[in-house]
Design a protein around this motif. Structure first.
Motif: not given
Length: 465
Positions: A261-269, A279-282
């Protein structure tokens, strides 16, 4: 050998044993009857011999029958009813008188120097007879011989009938005994059939069926009870496995879903560098949590599925406890906890160093994890009634009474919903419990909610040095 059923095999072995026993009994009966018949004939011969000695006149020249009417008695004249054959011979063995029933025949004469037995078997005109030869002496000198014989035809007829009866009875008795034994064995192993039928009904989806215990507390009762206990253990193991698999899949899915979920949110924009790093550290922290969870799952599974080859070595508990607290120095510093070590003397035990280290590390980790900041963690090492004990006490959130029985279950975390900030997998104490069982270490937990927890390890007395 032919493949027999269990019932027929037992009956067969029983018949073999019985056949040997019956053959011995029948042989003894036959020999006893034969000896009795021959002894009866020999007694009759002895009586006739005594009677004849009273009716003969003995002189230096020889002997003669005083009363010739003796030959007129029925047993000396006929061959039909209990015939008694009598023959008188001189010292040379030449016959000079005999009973009329001998007619043209003669009884066998044995020279004295050949060692004539008191009684022996012979034949008279193809008739089997029992014969006795007696020396007639006068003033210490043998003057002739008295030979007496009786027919063995009636005796042999009795023995022949007895022999045929025993031979015919033998297989008949064995056949009857086989059927009786087969019936009795069939009734006796009826519980075995029940065991087989019940066992056939038991599957991996139907493990709650149990074998009905027999009324008699015999070997079959013990077998049924043992199988039921085995089924109980299998059922419990499968339940634990299902629960473990369910919990493990849930625990693994959660961090993976979070990472996804975090990665999907990260690549949206497009985002700022700082947000990417955050986010990567998380995600890295979640991956670390998954790695730790997998490691603990593999460790727990190894101890669940096979007994570890435990090493026995001398372990200095004082040094091991100090090394354990040193490994958590960063966490101790972050929480500003104070470690109070209370050791009476140097204490050695005979155990597996690595496994004891895992136990202490997990307990120490929990003590720090659930402790408040600026609190104390007390580590005691002492000897009580010749038993080495180690206690680790924290001043943390504690464990409620209803959770104490569940605390060693895999993935169980006491008051986890009320403390979301405390991370963990809930496998630490499960591993501790399993290792304590392998090392025969007794573990006890004393805890009060919001006051703290004390875990006491009692090491086996026989391992104390």
């Amino acid at each position: 050998m032919l493949s027999f059923s269990y019932r027929n095999r037992i009956a067969f072995y029983y018949i073999i044993t019985t056949a040997l026993l019956i053959s011995v009994v029948f042989t003894v009966i036959y020999i006893s009857v034969k000896e009795s018949v021959y002894r009866h004939i020999e007694n009759d011969i002895a009586i006739e011999k005594t009677k004849l000695f009273e009716e003969i006149s003995i002189t230096n020249e020889g002997f003669i029958l005083i009363d010739q009417n003796e030959w007129k008695e029925k047993e000396h004249n006929t061959l039909d009813v209990n015939p008694i054959f009598i023959q008188f011979t001189n010292t040379e063995g030449k016959m000079f008188d005999k009973s009329p029933n001998l007619k043209n025949s003669q009884l066998i004469f044995h020279k004295s120097e050949e060692g004539v037995p008191l009684y022996f078997d012979a034949k008279l005109n193809q008739i089997l007879i029992r014969q006795s030869q007696i020396d007639i002496t006068y003033k210490g000198k043998t003057v002739g011989y008295l030979i007496i014989a009786m027919s063995l035809e009636d005796a042999n007829l009795v023995l022949r009938n007895l022999r045929y009866t025993l031979l015919l009875t033998f297989p008949l008795v064995l056949g009857i005994l086989f059927l009786v034994a087969r019936f009795i064995v069939g009734r006796s192993i009826e519980p075995v059939k029940t065991i087989i039928e019940t066992s056939n009904k038991i599957t991996k989806d139907n493990l709650n069926t149990r074998i009905l215990l027999p009324d008699n507390r015999d070997e079959l009762y013990e077998l049924s009870d043992t199988i039921n206990n085995l089924l109980n253990r299998i059922e419990n193991a499968i339940k634990r496995e299902k629960q473990f698999t369910s919990d493990a899949s849930h625990e693994l899915r959660t961090p993976l879903a979070i990472i996804k979920g975090t990665l999907e949110v990260l690549i949206r924009k497009p985002r700022e560098k700082q947000e990417y790093e955050e986010k990567i550290n998380f995600c890295i922290s979640e991956v670390d949590r998954v790695n730790k969870l997998v490691d603990e799952l593999l460790l727990l599974a190894r101890f669940e599925n096979e007994k570890q080859n435990i090493k026995s070595e001398s372990v200095l508990l004082n040094a091991l406890l100090l090394d354990t607290s040193a490994r958590f120095s960063e966490k101790i510093k972050d929480k500003q906890c104070k470690i109070n070590n209370q050791f009476e003397d140097e204490v050695y035990i005979q155990s597996d160093y690595n496994l004891v280290s895992i136990i202490l590390s997990n307990i120490f980790s929990n003590a720090l994890k659930y402790s408040e900041e600026n609190s104390n963690v007390t580590v005691k090492l002492y000897n009580e009634n010749n038993v080495v004990k180690c206690s680790i006490t924290d001043e943390g959130i504690g464990i409620s009474e209803e959770d104490k029985d569940k605390i060693f279950n895999a993935f169980f975390r006491s008051e986890s919903l009320n403390h979301p900030d405390i991370k963990g997998t809930g496998l630490g104490l499960s591993i501790v419990k399993r290792l304590c069982e392998l090392l025969s270490i007794i573990i006890n937990i004393e805890s009060q909610l919001n006051k703290g927890t004390t875990i006491v390890l009692s090491f086996p007395e026989e391992e104390i040095k």
